[in-house]
Structures are given as C-alpha cells and as structure tokens.
Design an enzyme around this catalytic site. Structure first.
Site, short mmCIF file in Angstrom:
data_model
loop_
_atom_site.label_atom_id
_atom_site.label_comp_id
_atom_site.label_asym_id
_atom_site.label_seq_id
_atom_site.Cartn_x
_atom_site.Cartn_y
_atom_site.Cartn_z
CE1 TYR A 70 -3.01 -5.91 -6.19
CE2 TYR A 70 -4.67 -6.56 -7.79
CZ TYR A 70 -4.31 -5.83 -6.67
OH TYR A 70 -5.23 -5.04 -6.03
CD GLU A 105 -2.66 -1.47 -0.04
OE1 GLU A 105 -2.89 -0.52 -0.81
OE2 GLU A 105 -3.00 -2.62 -0.29
#
Length: 651
Positions: free
Chosen positions: A494, A415
């Site tokens: 991803y 993040e």
C-alpha cells in the site's frame, strides 16, 4: 564510422577508469545495473505490445453466471446452484476447466490453515470444518449429464468429454452448500472476507467468495490456479451475472447488481422511497432506525427472492440482514450519468461522525475518481456496515460498522476506490497486490487532500515513517502477497507503492505527463488483465522516458538511496565546486541548494542521468563567492535513507 583515438586520450581514459574504480570500491552503486543497454523487460508480442497496450491478438475468456442461492439465517447455511457459461477465446482447445473454491480454505486441513498464513492468534485451536459440499456438477443442454471433477484444496478441475474449441462455449451447473464461516475475529482466523456481524437486531451477513468461480486462463501463465491461502486476493474473468437470492422476508438484501424486482421484495412504502432515492439529490431513508423493529416494514410472507443483474463484471457480492437501516441517494457524474449510492448499517452505527456520512462519502469518491481517471461503470454503489475492516467488490463494499472519524472516511474512500483497481483494471491480485492496493491508495491520497478542504488525513493515520519503507530487510514490492510477513503488507503493498507513484508524478515526470499516462493505462486495460510489465511499458511509452532505473530499483528490488555531500571547494573569488556521491544502489534526480555567505541562494536541479556514468557528480555554482551552506534535497522530496550526510556547513 571508425574513429581513431589519440594515444594521450587512451592514457587519460585508462586513468579515468582506475579513478572511477576507486570511487566504486567505496559505494554500492553500479550504474550499469540501473541503466542497461539491453531491455530488462521481456519483448512485446502480438498479445501484449512493447508499448504497453493489448496487442492485436490479445484474447480473454469469458464467464457468465446465473446463480440461485438461499440463506437460512437460523442455521447460517448457504445453498445454491451456479450455472456457468464459459467461452473459450484462447487459441487452444481446452480439455479441462479450472475453478476456484475459496470457501474450502475453511476446511480444517486446508493449505491456508496448515501453512498458518490464515491463522489469527491461536494456532492451538482446531477450527471447525467448513468449506463447500458439492452435491452435483452437470452439463447443461441437450447432452446434459454429470461432469467428472476433482477437488484439490481450493481448486476444482472439470474434465470435459471433448475439447472446448476456440470460439466455443460450454454451460454447466454446480450445486453446492456450505456452513457460513463462524465469526473468527476473536478466535482463529485473521483474514476473513465473508463474515457475520452480530447486532442487537440480528446478524449482518457479508456474503463473498460464495460461489464456484472460474480461474483465469491467460497468455502469460496459462491457468492461474494458485491456491487461496487467505492473504492473497483474487484474479477473475469478466462476464455477466444474474443472481436470485432467497432469504427470510424480514431480511433486507443489497448486492453488486441492479435490483430487478423491487415491487416484489419491498413494501409499498419502501418501494416509493426507493424510487424517490433513485432520482433524489439528497439522502432518502428507505428504512429508518425506528422501523428496523417494525414488522410492517417488510413484506408479510415467509421468504422473498431478490433478483439482481450485473454486466461486464469480474465478481458479485451481496448482503442480508434483519437489522439494516437503509439510506440511498442518487447523484450525477461529470458525464451526466446518474448513480445511486446505497448505505446499509445497524442502528448502533447511526452516528454523525460515522455511517450517517456514508452517502456524502460515496458521492464524493465516485464523482472525484470518475472525473479524474475513468468513469464509474455501474449504476449504483453499495456501502455495507459489517464485521470486515474493509473489502471491495464490483459495485459494493464492506466497511467496518465500528469505524468513526478519519478512519471511517479513509476506509469508505479506499474500498470504493477499488472500483478502478481491480474491478475495472483486472490485474492479478493473487500475485500482484501492489497493482491493486498501492495504485488505489495513491488515488485515495489525492482524493483525501481535496475532500472538504482537507478535513481528513486518510490512511496517513497508520502510515509508517518514510525511512522505514526503504529498510534493507524489506522484501521487494513485487513479492507475492502470501510471502510477505504480516508487518510488511501495508508498508510495502500500500504505502510504499502510493509514495513511489506520487514521487513519479510530482517530481520525476510532472503531474501532466503522469496523469496522461496513468489515464491511458486505465483506458487500455479496462476489463482486461495487465501484468507488471504492461504497466511499466505503458508508463514508459506514454511519458517518453526509459524508467528502467526506477522500476528496477524501487519495484523489482529493494534498493535504497543515499546521496552524500562528498566535497565542497569554496573561496571568495571563485565559483564553488561541489561533488555529490551516490552511495547506495538506487538513483534519483539530484537537487542541491547553495547558500552563499552574503545570504543569497540558488537551487540546481539535475536529472537522474547524472548517475549514468559514475557514482559521483561534480558541478560548479553560478556565483563567484564563498558558500555558507550546501544542502542536498532541501525540501525532502526523495527517499534518502541518511539525511545526516546531506548538508555542508562552512566553518
């Protein structure tokens, strides 16, 4: 120059053509598709050059926000007024403006609900009606008055009384409120980026997508007004933020920007610790776990207004709770800049293998990525324990309060890594999530290997087997996020992108060439809006390679690779002759290892250009000796879907 071809040569060419045709009939491979003469990308222009850089005429509009907002933590209602100053830098006059109202996805008749992309597990449950209640839209300044507007799902259109000309700005305010979304984690909704985490000492509010936000107007698609359906993320303009947040004084607030009035919202004890933390190389407890239930740890008045400022950012998020343990630490980046890491979590999360390592993870991630790729742009980084599995905003991230061990490291690192994509490089997440998630995971994987001598494996804990990333049923990487089935989101957006960038770096270009190109791409497009074409062009031109074959097969299409050991001719007195066939639509460089009967080995490395002409490639070994074994890609560097045909063993 005209060259006359002898007659026997023409006959030979005809025979070769028919021979090649016979090979192609047994393979899916078509060289002309991966190595075309004509460019497969649209031509560059004055806005976006053919070299992958912003052009001399590149433009970008700007949105500045002054927001006053209040949270009632008894009714879970947010009330605010957002004053937006919008600057038109485009070459055209604008008669309307478009804004995103993401909270409207919580309306029971929203497109997100009706399309069932936003539903969690129980489609039979009718969700509570949520979304924005707009109480006024007014023009600012001497000609103040109401602005006409239309709301359609998660979009709002403002009608301007007169066109906004190039170079002009307009200011207007929107007054609104909404009920904070119910905790849908175990009820209706899977994707929720603004949420409430109940704890024994109070709710933790993750406050995001909480104000009307300008849609992006760009030179590629005009107004980007795709509705928010829940899966796709965001595409936002850059600007400056001044945000004033009023909450009950028992709450602690943190936010994306710099706190401007600490003396007004902190007790003298907390203020002293906060000031110490801004210069301390070790973590400082601004509020300890024991003080969470101590009323004297907060000012004794009904409410506090926390004031923040953040410049040149594309978004702003904040958090509030009565339950926070608050820890902070500052550290220097490679360029000498000092940054403060701020961690907030409930007492339930204060564990050695979890949130007690938050400061350590913040420090490493920001220092590592800053030195490796691009300097961290903000003065602080905030990590908040929440009900979200992980979500990123400028200078602030929400991570799961329950994560421990490897996954806690992986989520915090990931993040915070989003600072570089998409907070600095502002790609369109609503359409190209892979330019955000995949790029970030590629960087995360490198950081994970270097953190604490490889203590963790990171997201490898949830990775799919490599061969599954090239299953013919998968959609191409460039697919819009809302189109992807749920079980393809992580593998495609991803994992596969991260794997392919690592392949490009480590095997095709080499680390030095790739890193130089990747850093240039970040620098060129920092605080701008690149498209996939800009990225492809940028890497091509920086590396000096035409990577059409790679971008087309791996990103634009879902092509597979299957290199086969087609034939080995070997004797004790001659050099072995080896033929490799390319059976699937993708191409990659070729690595072949030969083991001779006397035990010696040699490795041959061929560039991808060996596949420009034909689906087969023949070469000779360097030694006059019989072979015992021949293996394609012995180190398993390339994504071959059928390893069973990669080996020849002499009888």
């Amino acid at each position: 120059m005209l060259k006359i071809i002898p007659r026997f040569s023409i006959i030979l060419i005809i025979l070769l053509i028919f021979s090649a045709g016979a090979v192609f009939s047994q393979t899916k491979y078509d060289p002309s598709g991966l190595f075309p003469a004509l460019p497969f990308m649209p031509p560059g222009n004055t806005y976006r050059t053919a070299t992958g850089e912003p052009g001399p005429a590149y433009w970008q509009n700007k949105a500045d926000y002054v927001i006053d907002v209040a949270l009632d933590d008894k009714t879970n209602v947010i009330t605010g007024t957002a004053t937006i100053t919008y600057t038109n830098n485009s070459p055209a006059a604008l008669s309307v403006l478009w804004l995103q109202l993401e909270q409207n996805v919580f309306k029971k008749d929203s497109r997100g609900v009706q399309s069932k992309l936003f539903l969690y597990q129980n489609p039979g449950v009718v969700p509570a009606d949520g979304g924005y209640q707009i109480t006024g839209v007014k023009l600012s300044g001497s000609k103040a008055g109401d602005l006409k507007y239309h709301i359609n799902d998660t979009r709002m259109q403002l009608q301007l009384a007169k066109p906004l000309l190039t170079g002009q700005s307009i200011s207007f305010s929107i007054s609104y409120q909404y009920n904070f979304p119910v905790n849908y984690k175990n009820a209706d909704f899977l994707v929720n980026r603004t949420d409430i985490l109940p704890t024994k000492n109070g709710n933790i509010y993750a406050v995001a997508q909480w104000y009307p936000r300008m849609c992006v107007l760009d030179d590629v698609e005009g107004w980007n007004t795709l509705p928010y359906l829940g899966n796709g993320e965001f595409y936002l303009e850059y600007g400056n933020y001044q945000v004033n947040i009023t909450v009950p004084s028992a709450c602690i607030v943190e936010a994306s920007g710099d706190l401007l009035n600490p003396e007004e919202v902190l007790t003298p004890v907390a203020l002293k610790r906060w000031q110490q933390a801004k210069q301390s190389d070790v973590p400082v407890q601004i509020r300890t776990a024991k003080e969470v239930t101590d009323a004297s740890s907060r000012p004794a008045r009904p409410t506090c207004t926390w004031k923040f400022r953040l410049d040149n950012a594309r978004d702003f998020a904040w958090t509030a709770s009565r339950a926070f343990v608050w820890e902070a630490q500052s550290f220097k980046l490679f360029d000498g800049k000092r940054v403060m890491g701020s961690s907030l979590y409930p007492v339930e999360s204060e564990k050695q293998n979890s949130w007690k390592r938050s400061s350590e993870y913040i420090k490493f991630t920001l220092q590592y990525f800053s030195e490796k790729w691009f300097p961290y742009p903000y003065n602080k980084a905030v990590n908040v324990a929440s009900n979200l599995d992980g979500m990123e905003y400028p200078g602030m991230v929400f991570c799961s309060a329950k994560d421990t061990g490897n996954m806690y490291w992986a989520v915090v690192n990931h993040e915070l890594g989003h600072t570089w994509f998409p907070m600095v490089v502002g790609s369109n997440e609503r359409k190209y999530a892979w330019m955000d998630e995949g790029f970030n995971l590629f960087m995360d994987n490198m950081a994970t290997k270097d953190f604490n001598k490889g203590e963790f494996i990171g997201y490898a804990e949830i990775d799919s087997p490599l061969v599954s990333l090239f299953n013919e049923r998968l959609l191409p990487i460039v697919s819009r996020p809302d189109v992807l089935p749920g079980n393809q989101v992580y593998p495609l957006q991803y994992q596969k992108v991260a794997y392919l960038l690592a392949l490009l770096r480590n095997q095709i270009l080499g680390p030095e060439r790739f890193d130089t190109a990747f850093k240039k791409y970040i620098r060129d497009w920092a605080y701008k809006h690149p498209t996939p074409w800009d990225f492809f062009r940028s890497i091509n031109n920086s590396a000096g390679e035409d990577l059409t074959w790679f971008w087309r097969s791996m990103f634009l299409e879902n092509y597979c690779l299957d290199q086969e050991m087609a034939k080995v001719e070997s004797s004790a007195t001659t050099q072995p002759v080896i033929t490799i066939a390319n059976l699937e639509k993708a191409a990659m460089p070729l690595v072949v290892q030969i083991t001779y009967t006397d035990g010696t080995t040699e490795q041959h490395n061929f560039p991808v250009e060996v596949w420009e002409y034909s689906s087969t490639y023949t070469f000779a070994g360097s030694k006059k000796s019989a072979v015992a074994k021949v293996v394609i890609d012995p180190a398993n560097l390339y994504p071959d879907i059928n390893k069973g045909n990669n080996t020849y063993l002499a009888k």
